[in-house]
Design a protein around this motif. Sequence first.
Motif, PDB file in Angstrom:
ATOM      1  N   PHE A  61      -7.251  -5.780 -14.517  1.00 55.12           N
ATOM      2  CA  PHE A  61      -8.033  -5.201 -12.808  1.00 55.12           C
ATOM      3  C   PHE A  61      -7.889  -3.867 -12.768  1.00 55.12           C
ATOM      4  N   ALA A  62      -7.627  -3.404 -13.518  1.00 58.68           N
ATOM      5  CA  ALA A  62      -8.011  -1.781 -13.817  1.00 58.68           C
ATOM      6  C   ALA A  62      -6.844  -0.968 -12.639  1.00 58.68           C
ATOM      7  N   ARG A  63      -5.624  -2.257 -12.684  1.00 61.23           N
ATOM      8  CA  ARG A  63      -4.975  -0.933 -12.450  1.00 61.23           C
ATOM      9  C   ARG A  63      -2.928  -1.102 -12.542  1.00 61.23           C
ATOM     10  N   GLN A  64      -3.408   0.265 -13.575  1.00 57.84           N
ATOM     11  CA  GLN A  64      -2.355  -0.109 -14.930  1.00 57.84           C
ATOM     12  C   GLN A  64      -1.039   0.549 -13.618  1.00 57.84           C
ATOM     13  N   TYR A  65       0.042  -0.054 -13.462  1.00 60.32           N
ATOM     14  CA  TYR A  65       1.631   0.519 -13.170  1.00 60.32           C
ATOM     15  C   TYR A  65       1.825   1.077 -14.302  1.00 60.32           C
ATOM     16  N   ARG A  66       3.081   2.046 -13.774  1.00 55.48           N
ATOM     17  CA  ARG A  66       3.507   2.991 -14.735  1.00 55.48           C
ATOM     18  C   ARG A  66       5.449   2.787 -14.311  1.00 55.48           C
ATOM     19  N   ASP A  67       5.260   3.304 -13.162  1.00 61.97           N
ATOM     20  CA  ASP A  67       6.923   2.963 -12.690  1.00 61.97           C
ATOM     21  C   ASP A  67       6.732   2.306 -11.144  1.00 61.97           C
ATOM     22  N   PRO A  68       6.299   0.911 -11.087  1.00 63.62           N
ATOM     23  CA  PRO A  68       6.485   0.950  -9.682  1.00 63.62           C
ATOM     24  C   PRO A  68       7.480   0.396  -8.867  1.00 63.62           C
ATOM     25  N   VAL A  69       7.167   0.477  -7.897  1.00 66.69           N
ATOM     26  CA  VAL A  69       8.327  -0.157  -7.053  1.00 66.69           C
ATOM     27  C   VAL A  69       7.548  -0.958  -5.458  1.00 66.69           C
ATOM     28  N   LEU A  70       8.335  -2.241  -5.674  1.00 69.02           N
ATOM     29  CA  LEU A  70       7.592  -2.819  -4.499  1.00 69.02           C
ATOM     30  C   LEU A  70       8.462  -2.473  -3.201  1.00 69.02           C
ATOM     31  N   VAL A  71       7.611  -2.558  -1.740  1.00 69.67           N
ATOM     32  CA  VAL A  71       7.523  -2.445  -0.944  1.00 69.67           C
ATOM     33  C   VAL A  71       7.543  -3.913  -0.016  1.00 69.67           C
ATOM     34  N   SER A  72       8.429  -4.291   1.370  1.00 67.18           N
ATOM     35  CA  SER A  72       8.472  -5.297   2.111  1.00 67.18           C
ATOM     36  C   SER A  72       8.423  -4.856   2.854  1.00 67.18           C
ATOM     37  N   CYS A  73       7.948  -6.200   4.298  1.00 68.00           N
ATOM     38  CA  CYS A  73       9.262  -5.896   5.034  1.00 68.00           C
ATOM     39  C   CYS A  73       8.455  -7.131   6.628  1.00 68.00           C
ATOM     40  N   THR A  74       8.648  -6.515   7.737  1.00 72.65           N
ATOM     41  CA  THR A  74       8.267  -7.913   8.568  1.00 72.65           C
ATOM     42  C   THR A  74       8.934  -7.873   9.730  1.00 72.65           C
ATOM     43  N   ASP A  75       7.388  -8.494   9.828  1.00 74.84           N
ATOM     44  CA  ASP A  75       7.773  -8.090  11.929  1.00 74.84           C
ATOM     45  C   ASP A  75       6.843  -9.234  12.308  1.00 74.84           C
ATOM     46  N   GLY A  76       7.228  -9.012  13.778  1.00 76.77           N
ATOM     47  CA  GLY A  76       6.269  -9.992  14.648  1.00 76.77           C
ATOM     48  C   GLY A  76       5.610  -9.452  15.591  1.00 76.77           C
ATOM     49  N   VAL A  77       4.515 -10.136  16.250  1.00 75.79           N
ATOM     50  CA  VAL A  77       4.027  -9.148  17.442  1.00 75.79           C
ATOM     51  C   VAL A  77       5.009  -9.469  19.361  1.00 75.79           C
ATOM     52  N   ALA A 105       4.257  -0.529   5.914  1.00 74.34           N
ATOM     53  CA  ALA A 105       3.943  -0.412   4.294  1.00 74.34           C
ATOM     54  C   ALA A 105       3.410   0.385   4.093  1.00 74.34           C
ATOM     55  N   LEU A 106       1.884   0.906   4.532  1.00 73.10           N
ATOM     56  CA  LEU A 106       1.879   1.974   4.673  1.00 73.10           C
ATOM     57  C   LEU A 106       2.336   3.128   4.248  1.00 73.10           C
ATOM     58  N   CYS A 107       3.811   3.408   5.675  1.00 70.52           N
ATOM     59  CA  CYS A 107       4.088   4.149   5.186  1.00 70.52           C
ATOM     60  C   CYS A 107       5.025   4.794   4.344  1.00 70.52           C
ATOM     61  N   THR A 108       4.516   3.892   3.392  1.00 70.80           N
ATOM     62  CA  THR A 108       5.929   4.317   1.960  1.00 70.80           C
ATOM     63  C   THR A 108       5.007   5.112   1.293  1.00 70.80           C
ATOM     64  N   GLY A 109       3.378   4.976   1.469  1.00 69.67           N
ATOM     65  CA  GLY A 109       2.370   5.132   0.173  1.00 69.67           C
ATOM     66  C   GLY A 109       1.836   4.302   0.002  1.00 69.67           C
ATOM     67  N   ALA A 110       2.942   2.860   0.333  1.00 68.56           N
ATOM     68  CA  ALA A 110       2.435   1.391  -0.545  1.00 68.56           C
ATOM     69  C   ALA A 110       0.506   1.086  -0.485  1.00 68.56           C
ATOM     70  N   GLU A 111       0.223   0.740  -1.356  1.00 75.41           N
ATOM     71  CA  GLU A 111      -0.967  -0.595  -0.809  1.00 75.41           C
ATOM     72  C   GLU A 111      -0.537  -1.456  -1.273  1.00 75.41           C
ATOM     73  N   PRO A 112      -1.265  -2.116   0.190  1.00 75.87           N
ATOM     74  CA  PRO A 112      -0.603  -3.133   0.346  1.00 75.87           C
ATOM     75  C   PRO A 112      -1.281  -4.431  -0.608  1.00 75.87           C
ATOM     76  N   LEU A 113      -0.293  -5.582  -1.285  1.00 77.06           N
ATOM     77  CA  LEU A 113      -0.670  -6.886  -1.601  1.00 77.06           C
ATOM     78  C   LEU A 113      -1.417  -7.816  -1.139  1.00 77.06           C
ATOM     79  N   VAL A 171       3.774  -7.363   1.347  1.00 77.45           N
ATOM     80  CA  VAL A 171       4.540  -7.279   0.199  1.00 77.45           C
ATOM     81  C   VAL A 171       3.355  -6.344  -0.246  1.00 77.45           C
ATOM     82  N   GLY A 172       3.671  -5.302  -0.242  1.00 80.02           N
ATOM     83  CA  GLY A 172       2.807  -4.096  -1.954  1.00 80.02           C
ATOM     84  C   GLY A 172       3.324  -3.267  -2.334  1.00 80.02           C
ATOM     85  N   VAL A 173       3.032  -2.452  -2.982  1.00 83.11           N
ATOM     86  CA  VAL A 173       3.135  -1.643  -4.831  1.00 83.11           C
ATOM     87  C   VAL A 173       2.688   0.001  -4.522  1.00 83.11           C
ATOM     88  N   VAL A 174       4.068   0.797  -4.553  1.00 79.35           N
ATOM     89  CA  VAL A 174       3.428   2.089  -4.845  1.00 79.35           C
ATOM     90  C   VAL A 174       4.314   2.103  -5.712  1.00 79.35           C
TER      91      VAL A 174
END
Length: 357
Positions: A61-77, A105-113, A171-174
């Motif tokens: 998928f042209a996305r090679q991860y070297r040292d990935p950190v998973l980022v997770s968060c939850t919220d409501g409306v 999730a974006l606040c960590t620089g993460a790419e949402p997955l 869930v995202g990754v950075v």
Amino acid sequence: MPQRLTMPPIQYKDAGVDLDIYEQSMARLPSLMRRTHTPRVMPLEGGFAGLFRLDFAGKLFARQYRDPVLVSCTDGVGTKLKVAQRANRHDTVGRDLVAMCVNDALCTGAEPLFFLDYIAMGRDDPDRLEQVVRGISDGCIDGESALIGGETAIMPDLYGPDDYDLAGFSVGVVERDRLIDGSRIGAGDVILGLASSGLHSNGYSLVRKIVFDAAGLGLEDTVAECDGSTVADLLMVPTRIYVQPVRAVLRHYRKKQVVHGIAHITGGGLVENLSRILPAGVMLDIDPGSWPVPPVFGWLQRLGEVPAEEMARVFNRGVGMALVVSEHFAESIARQLIETGVETWPIGRILARHDGP
């Protein structure tokens, strides 16, 4: 002996849950999910979970991860849902749900997955459920997230017939060396404010108290100072999703650490949310007159005679996200964000903190 009364058989429908209607509701959702999928989503028809593949070799998928950190968060409306229910508008609160999660999730620089939702309803309503999930699907497209699963619960004894609640899970990754946690923030950094679309999804208990209880307004009443928009239109504007413009900036500077901190401006306002990411030894210097405050906030303040300090603590006041960036790149970053359609202003700086006498 007393004669025993015979009772007719009791079915789930008698308790308020119609499994046939529930099945109709579920049949409407797969197409709304599939439109958000990328090649990294793995099919699992009829499964109990969603599957998403990370590529560590960089061959698929042209996305090679070297040292990935998973980022997770939850919220409501939140209680914005009460306005949606009152207005019978359910096609945008799903966007709010996605925005509240992926912006965090974006606040960590993460790419949402990928994204999951939980929808609790007082009764089966296929049309309403489809509207809500369509909004979630739309939000996932803007938030570059695959909607890979969710849960719909019908609980008639817990919710009123027209009530429902939403929860979202992102869930995202950075890469670890690209993680944005505020530790690089230093004196001289510039704070860029990114325009909100309006109230977003915070402070609606106060909004409803002011508009409906104190002022006695109806949803179709118009607000002259907001270009004649109706109350419903003003209150139902969905939360802006910042993933695409901010991710574009981060990709542009992928070899340089020029974005030192990101804050999603939600409940607590600008100062409280920015303060969460500040390291020791620095402080905020925000110029409150450096950006135009949308008229919806002035209308609410006047209508409810709300103190200015309270407005700043409860609402975003026109800034939905803030980036703390290197002074040398601030003008370039602001220009890039503006080119993507997001109004952006330098709204302050980071100063060295001099505690003590």
